[in-house]
Design an enzyme around this catalytic site. Sequence first.
Site: not given
Length: 289
Positions: A108, A248
């Site tokens: 995602d 991240s």
Amino acid sequence: MDYRDRKGNLIKNATGQDKFLHFVYSNIPGRALMGLLSRPFVSRAAGSFMDAWPSTFLIGSFIRKNHIRMSDYERKRYRSFNEFFTRRLKAGKRPVDQEPSHLIAPCDSLVTVYPIDLRTKLRIKHSCYTVASLLQDEKLAAEYAGGYCVVLRMTVEHYHRYCYVDDAKKGRNHFIRGSLHTVNPAVLEHIRIYKENSRSWCTLETRNFGKIVQVEVGAMLVGRINNYHREALVRRGQEKGRFEYGGSTVVLLLKRDEAAIDDDIMRNSAEGLETSVRMGEKIGRALFS
């Protein structure tokens, strides 16, 4: 950065965190504080706290602030914030496109695509890299000239596990220890110091897309990039690893004439917009010879 969903709707991406960092980086004491917070020992201490049971008090407010739909996730009592942050989705919530010619998103994320040449500047986790400096391997980077760099940026509300994009023979892990820095783009407007992020990369000799390099990039307060496998045979959609607390990024390097990226993603990238994608969904297709 603003982004579009796969239906073409434009979503504004301004947050309270943006405003806070604009304030912090506009004054000298604030910049000194953020310089301290970016140091590895601070990241390790934060990681230890996030692994401990007292960190669970953060969970409720985090869910509310980021509008996380917990009905998508397995129900359990979390013993730390990191256990919550790396929570698993319920079965079937991220179906993996199994069409062999379809390139899938490994996570995602918000996606940007860059055509690669040796001078291409990649903005990743608020540092600027060439492909060679990202990998610290000029010979390998040269193999990807004329191909694509797919940057998949996770924000804190995203699912923080990631998968393999195709059946593949996985090479060994290469870990590069960096100086972890903040996940927010407001930093770049006030600080000029070049900082590298910690990152891990491996090659994937895939069934349908040639040799791909997959890179995981960490950010401030992410003490660990957890990859599960050494050299191995892996499957499309198989979980590759997870990030702990923070925003991240996953990066895919694709060789020339191996894959075409979907038109909406290419068009949005050219306009300076990210595209919202989910793990397992199609983002491109193979170019068979």
